[in-house]
Write an enzyme that holds these catalytic residues in place. Structure first.
Site, short mmCIF file in Angstrom:
data_model
loop_
_atom_site.label_atom_id
_atom_site.label_comp_id
_atom_site.label_asym_id
_atom_site.label_seq_id
_atom_site.Cartn_x
_atom_site.Cartn_y
_atom_site.Cartn_z
N THR A 210 0.85 -1.19 0.00
CA THR A 210 0.00 0.00 0.00
C THR A 210 0.89 1.24 0.00
O THR A 210 1.99 1.21 0.54
CB THR A 210 -0.85 -0.04 1.29
N ARG A 238 -14.98 -6.11 0.23
CA ARG A 238 -14.25 -5.76 1.46
C ARG A 238 -13.59 -4.38 1.29
O ARG A 238 -12.97 -4.08 0.29
CB ARG A 238 -13.18 -6.82 1.73
N VAL A 239 -13.77 -3.54 2.29
CA VAL A 239 -13.10 -2.24 2.30
C VAL A 239 -12.19 -2.20 3.52
O VAL A 239 -12.59 -2.60 4.62
CB VAL A 239 -14.12 -1.08 2.36
N GLY A 240 -10.97 -1.75 3.33
CA GLY A 240 -10.01 -1.69 4.44
C GLY A 240 -9.98 -0.33 5.09
O GLY A 240 -10.92 0.48 4.98
N ASP A 241 -8.89 -0.06 5.78
CA ASP A 241 -8.74 1.18 6.55
C ASP A 241 -8.39 2.38 5.68
O ASP A 241 -8.67 3.52 6.05
CB ASP A 241 -7.62 1.00 7.59
N THR A 260 -0.33 1.72 6.93
CA THR A 260 -0.32 0.53 6.08
C THR A 260 -0.20 -0.71 6.96
O THR A 260 0.64 -0.75 7.87
CB THR A 260 0.83 0.55 5.06
N GLY A 261 -1.04 -1.68 6.70
CA GLY A 261 -1.01 -2.89 7.52
C GLY A 261 -2.35 -3.58 7.38
O GLY A 261 -3.13 -3.27 6.48
N GLY A 263 -5.77 -3.92 7.54
CA GLY A 263 -6.74 -2.85 7.69
C GLY A 263 -7.78 -3.06 8.77
O GLY A 263 -8.21 -2.10 9.42
#
Ligand code: ASP
Length: 345
Positions: A210, A238-241, A260-261, A263
């Site tokens: 990312t 799916r939606v991350g952070d 980054t990581g 999420g």
């Protein structure tokens, strides 16, 4: 086929020019100018790296860092600098954003991005886009030209079409390396859960990728931005952070963070906002707040990854609790650094 989809697909034959807002050149001021970038955290270790791959990552980070710094140097805004750095990495297929983004379980790229203007507290974000060449530019347009903060899926792409941003076929984003990674992730998920009806749980990726940036301009304004394809083998939808303001991306007048990581952990912990809140309400230094988050709060929950962060005095942090993080910083005090591993290199 829905109307927005039909119009979107029809438009892919045309390559519209990106309509990016550019701030007018600003007079020089006394503030230091600083940009800090990341290109993802994960298992980034010398033992797993070839000399060519390392050189290529360093070159990619360097190009992004200098693209962002050049904007600040000519008096441009921190928002434009963040956009320039991230756009450079979105176009570089070795990072997990734009072209070269990781694939979901269905073999598609679903892209998320966000940008935030710390000085004015404005933000824009997009999630689940499949055809937008540079999602960070669309996030900027959501902030500048819509009354909203977050647009998703076909609605976001309909807005992209209206705004004349560059749209590309979904195949543009897919690289052979990401196809191999997806196959490997599916194999390993199936071997871990052979009897489960849906053995498709996303895994902590080995090398994430990312991209993100935080910047401070000559007017003392902070900005943060992040862009990603998310996590390999993620479920459709799916939606991350990354596009969630406060989780993976946040900027205020005094603090800017891009994460980054994994999420899901960043969302539950509201990582980016919490770092800025520790600075604001507990009066921790930026370094202390980042350290507390990465090595205590986030780590205790099992979350792995990193952040880049910056305060209005130009103090910065690039910290992570994973084996490595692609990262770089450049400022007007003459400091320039690119690193990947746990040590300072
Ligand atoms: N934070 C991103 C996500 O969960 C992934 C990453 O940073 O590698 O979508």
């Amino acid at each position: 086929m829905s109307r927005p989809h039909a119009r979107l697909l029809a438009s892919l034959a045309l390559t519209a020019a990106a309509a990016l807002l550019r701030a007018a050149p600003l007079p020089a001021a006394e503030h230091p100018i600083v940009i800090v970038i990341h290109g993802g955290a994960g298992v980034i270790e010398r033992a797993h790296m070839t000399a060519e791959r390392e050189a290529s990552f360093r070159a990619g980070l360097s190009a992004a860092l200098d693209a962002g710094y050049a904007v600040l140097e000519r008096g441009g805004s921190s928002l434009d600098a963040v956009g320039a750095a991230i756009r450079t990495m979105e176009d570089d297929p070795q990072f997990n954003a734009g072209r070269g983004a990781v694939l979901n379980h269905d073999g598609m790229c679903e892209l998320d991005a966000a940008i935030m203007d710390g000085a004015e507290g404005r933000a824009g974000a997009v999630a689940e886009v499949h055809h937008v060449k540079n999602p960070i530019d669309l996030a900027r347009l959501v902030m500048d030209r819509s009354p909203h903060v977050l647009l998703v899926g076909p609605g976001a792409e309909e807005f992209a079409l209206e705004q004349g941003v560059v749209l590309v076929p979904a195949s543009y984003f897919i690289t052979p390396e990401r196809v191999r990674e997806l196959e490997e992730a599916k194999r390993s998920a199936a071997s871990r859960a052979p009897t489960a009806p849906l053995p498709i749980r996303p895994q902590a990726p080995k090398g994430m990728g990312t991209v993100g940036a935080v910047a401070l301009d000559a007017q003392g304004r902070l900005a943060a931005g992040t862009s990603t394809g998310g996590i390999t083998n993620k479920l459709y939808g799916r939606v991350g952070d990354t596009p969630l303001i406060g989780a993976g991306t946040y900027a205020s007048e005094s603090c800017a963070v891009s994460g980054t990581g994994q999420g899901e952990f960043y969302i539950r912990q509201v990582v980016a906002y919490d770092i800025c809140a520790m600075v604001k309400y507990q009066h921790l230094s930026l370094a202390q707040a980042v350290d507390t988050m990465m090595h205590d709060k986030l780590k205790r929950t099992g979350g792995e990854g990193g952040v880049v962060a910056l305060d209005r005095d130009g103090n910065y942090a690039m910290d992570f609790n994973s084996p490595g993080m692609h990262r770089g910083v450049r400022d007007s005090r003459g400091h320039r650094e690119i690193a990947m591993y746990r040590d300072a290199n």
